[in-house]
Design a protein around this motif. Structure first.
Motif, mmCIF file in Angstrom:
data_model
loop_
_atom_site.group_PDB
_atom_site.id
_atom_site.type_symbol
_atom_site.label_atom_id
_atom_site.label_comp_id
_atom_site.label_asym_id
_atom_site.label_seq_id
_atom_site.Cartn_x
_atom_site.Cartn_y
_atom_site.Cartn_z
ATOM 1 N N PHE A 39 0.828 -1.202 0.000
ATOM 2 C CA PHE A 39 0.000 0.000 0.000
ATOM 3 C C PHE A 39 0.865 1.257 0.000
ATOM 4 O O PHE A 39 0.575 2.235 -0.704
ATOM 5 N N THR A 40 1.961 1.244 0.753
ATOM 6 C CA THR A 40 2.877 2.384 0.771
ATOM 7 C C THR A 40 3.509 2.600 -0.605
ATOM 8 O O THR A 40 3.623 3.735 -1.080
ATOM 9 N N ALA A 41 3.915 1.508 -1.245
ATOM 10 C CA ALA A 41 4.477 1.615 -2.596
ATOM 11 C C ALA A 41 3.443 2.157 -3.569
ATOM 12 O O ALA A 41 3.760 2.984 -4.439
ATOM 13 N N ALA A 42 2.200 1.699 -3.445
ATOM 14 C CA ALA A 42 1.133 2.172 -4.324
ATOM 15 C C ALA A 42 0.885 3.664 -4.138
ATOM 16 O O ALA A 42 0.713 4.413 -5.114
ATOM 17 N N LEU A 43 0.887 4.124 -2.887
ATOM 18 C CA LEU A 43 0.745 5.559 -2.615
ATOM 19 C C LEU A 43 1.887 6.345 -3.249
ATOM 20 O O LEU A 43 1.681 7.439 -3.792
ATOM 21 N N SER A 44 3.088 5.802 -3.191
ATOM 22 C CA SER A 44 4.267 6.485 -3.742
ATOM 23 C C SER A 44 4.169 6.619 -5.254
ATOM 24 O O SER A 44 4.406 7.698 -5.812
ATOM 25 N N VAL A 45 3.835 5.524 -5.923
ATOM 26 C CA VAL A 45 3.711 5.558 -7.382
ATOM 27 C C VAL A 45 2.561 6.472 -7.793
ATOM 28 O O VAL A 45 2.675 7.259 -8.746
ATOM 29 N N ASP A 46 1.454 6.407 -7.074
ATOM 30 C CA ASP A 46 0.301 7.259 -7.373
ATOM 31 C C ASP A 46 0.668 8.737 -7.243
ATOM 32 O O ASP A 46 0.287 9.565 -8.084
ATOM 33 N N ALA A 98 9.382 10.659 -3.984
ATOM 34 C CA ALA A 98 8.388 10.203 -3.012
ATOM 35 C C ALA A 98 9.145 9.590 -1.844
ATOM 36 O O ALA A 98 9.870 8.607 -2.002
ATOM 37 N N LEU A 99 8.983 10.173 -0.659
ATOM 38 C CA LEU A 99 9.718 9.753 0.527
ATOM 39 C C LEU A 99 8.805 8.929 1.423
ATOM 40 O O LEU A 99 7.788 9.427 1.907
ATOM 41 N N CYS A 100 9.202 7.674 1.665
ATOM 42 C CA CYS A 100 8.303 6.799 2.432
ATOM 43 C C CYS A 100 9.022 5.909 3.435
ATOM 44 O O CYS A 100 8.443 4.944 3.936
ATOM 45 N N GLY A 101 10.290 6.202 3.747
ATOM 46 C CA GLY A 101 11.002 5.349 4.697
ATOM 47 C C GLY A 101 12.145 6.060 5.375
ATOM 48 O O GLY A 101 12.618 7.102 4.899
ATOM 49 N N ASN A 102 12.602 5.510 6.493
ATOM 50 C CA ASN A 102 13.716 6.127 7.221
ATOM 51 C C ASN A 102 14.677 5.093 7.796
ATOM 52 O O ASN A 102 15.305 5.322 8.833
ATOM 53 N N ALA A 103 14.796 3.954 7.120
ATOM 54 C CA ALA A 103 15.691 2.903 7.604
ATOM 55 C C ALA A 103 17.130 3.389 7.716
ATOM 56 O O ALA A 103 17.908 2.877 8.532
ATOM 57 N N GLY A 104 17.503 4.397 6.906
ATOM 58 C CA GLY A 104 18.856 4.935 6.936
ATOM 59 C C GLY A 104 19.000 6.158 7.815
ATOM 60 O O GLY A 104 20.072 6.788 7.843
ATOM 61 N N LEU A 111 9.818 17.371 -3.118
ATOM 62 C CA LEU A 111 9.823 16.284 -2.144
ATOM 63 C C LEU A 111 8.379 15.987 -1.764
ATOM 64 O O LEU A 111 7.663 16.879 -1.298
ATOM 65 N N LEU A 112 7.952 14.740 -1.956
ATOM 66 C CA LEU A 112 6.573 14.344 -1.676
ATOM 67 C C LEU A 112 6.560 13.363 -0.509
ATOM 68 O O LEU A 112 7.063 12.246 -0.610
ATOM 69 N N GLY A 113 6.005 13.781 0.605
ATOM 70 C CA GLY A 113 5.912 12.904 1.767
ATOM 71 C C GLY A 113 4.793 11.890 1.596
ATOM 72 O O GLY A 113 3.679 12.238 1.202
ATOM 73 N N ILE A 114 5.081 10.622 1.888
ATOM 74 C CA ILE A 114 4.103 9.541 1.746
ATOM 75 C C ILE A 114 3.774 8.979 3.125
ATOM 76 O O ILE A 114 4.658 8.471 3.823
ATOM 77 N N ASP A 115 2.513 9.073 3.515
ATOM 78 C CA ASP A 115 2.061 8.545 4.793
ATOM 79 C C ASP A 115 0.957 7.523 4.562
ATOM 80 O O ASP A 115 -0.127 7.868 4.088
#
Length: 330
Positions: free
Chosen positions: A131-138, A242-248, A266-270
């Protein structure tokens, strides 16, 4: 009396996980009780099993930020017994008990009915990661992503990134670059949709430049931190990330130049508080034009294997998507 099982994170003398049994709970108004068929292991779920990560709001708690199954009790007119449903985000597995349980109570307002053509197992193969990936691509499509776009996906062997590669392939993107330190996963990444594989050492020089060659029109970043800071200067004029993670890491050390000289966005993805309209639209896409091929590699485990999988994910050794089979009873 029938007993069910759930994973619990307990914080007494030391934080640890254990599997405990429980009996069928009672629901209140505007709630549903779901017999969970599958949940998944996401990065946030793995963090929830460790101390001082700030994921869980209280203890003891059952983690699991997504679930899919069948309603077995309801006090909301929108749903009936045997409705097949899924839940991701909101407070599931964070503010209240989550998906790593045979049964779970959730507010009815959190529930999405499973689209036709999508089973509970398939829904959790996607899960929050999909779902997060889908939001990012969308989001990128709304900013001009097309088949001709040059796209970079960071942290490419992770769950979110793998789905992003697949969705981009389904759209028809011709240039999809996967950025990953795991160079031994080239065949896996190309199978998902990558047309090129780069390691960070190949892309980044020792010195970060404020502006670099304009190699990518769009970026899906699942890593954050230094990786994101080094990627931004490579984005083409008018491009978007599209920014959707912070593992780094959660800090971003960069300059304003890509934004004011190249118009980079920069597009924040929640995925946690996404609207129900977005959820229904994108789950329908994942059930149809973005559906996974039968050959998609997903690992299925039992509740006893959750902690081992979480440890592997946090150590950076995990590849792809792992789901947890639930719904049993003693």
């Amino acid at each position: 009396m029938t007993e069910y099982r759930r994973l619990r994170v307990i914080n007494d003398e030391n934080l640890h996980t254990e599997i405990e049994t429980f009996t069928k709970p009672e629901i209140e108004e505007n709630e549903v009780l779901i017999k969970v068929s599958y949940s998944g292991i996401n990065y946030k779920d793995a963090l929830a099993t460790k101390a001082n990560t700030g994921v869980l709001r209280d203890y003891p708690m059952t983690p699991g930020i997504d679930l899919a199954g069948k309603i077995i009790d309801t006090k909301d007119d929108r749903y009936t017994i045997d409705d097949e449903v899924l839940v991701t985000g909101y407070g599931l597995g964070v503010k209240q008990d989550g998906g790593l349980s045979d049964l779970q109570i959730v507010p009815a307002s959190w529930v999405v009915k499973l689209p036709e053509n999508l089973s509970a197992q398939q829904a959790m193969t996607f899960g929050t990661a999909g779902f997060t990936a889908a939001l990012s691509v969308d989001a990128l499509e709304k900013h001009g992503l097309s088949k001709e776009s040059r796209v970079l996906v960071t942290g490419a062997t992770g769950g979110v990134s793998g789905f992003a590669l697949h969705f981009l392939k389904q759209i028809g993107c011709k240039e999809i670059t996967a950025l990953s330190r795991k160079t031994d996963q080239e065949d896996y990444l190309k199978g998902l949709g990558a047309t090129a594989i780069l390691s960070p050492d190949e892309l980044f020089s020792e010195k970060i430049r404020p502006l670099n060659k304009q190699l990518f029109d769009f970026v899906i970043d699942t890593v954050g931190g230094d990786t994101l800071a080094q990627v931004i200067p490579f984005v083409h004029y008018g491009g978007s990330l599209a920014l959707c993670g912070n593992a780094g890491g959660i800090k971003l050390n960069t300059t304003v130049l890509p934004f004011i000289l190249r118009g980079v966005n920069l597009l924040g993805i929640d995925s946690v508080d996404a609207s129900m309209e977005q959820r229904q639209k994108l789950w329908h896409k994942m059930a149809n034009e973005w559906a996974l091929p039968a050959s998609f590699n997903v690992q299925q485990i039992e509740l006893e294997q959750v902690q081992e999988t979480a440890d592997s994910l946090l150590a950076g050794k995990h590849v792809g998507r792992t789901i947890v089979a639930l719904g049993g009873k003693i």
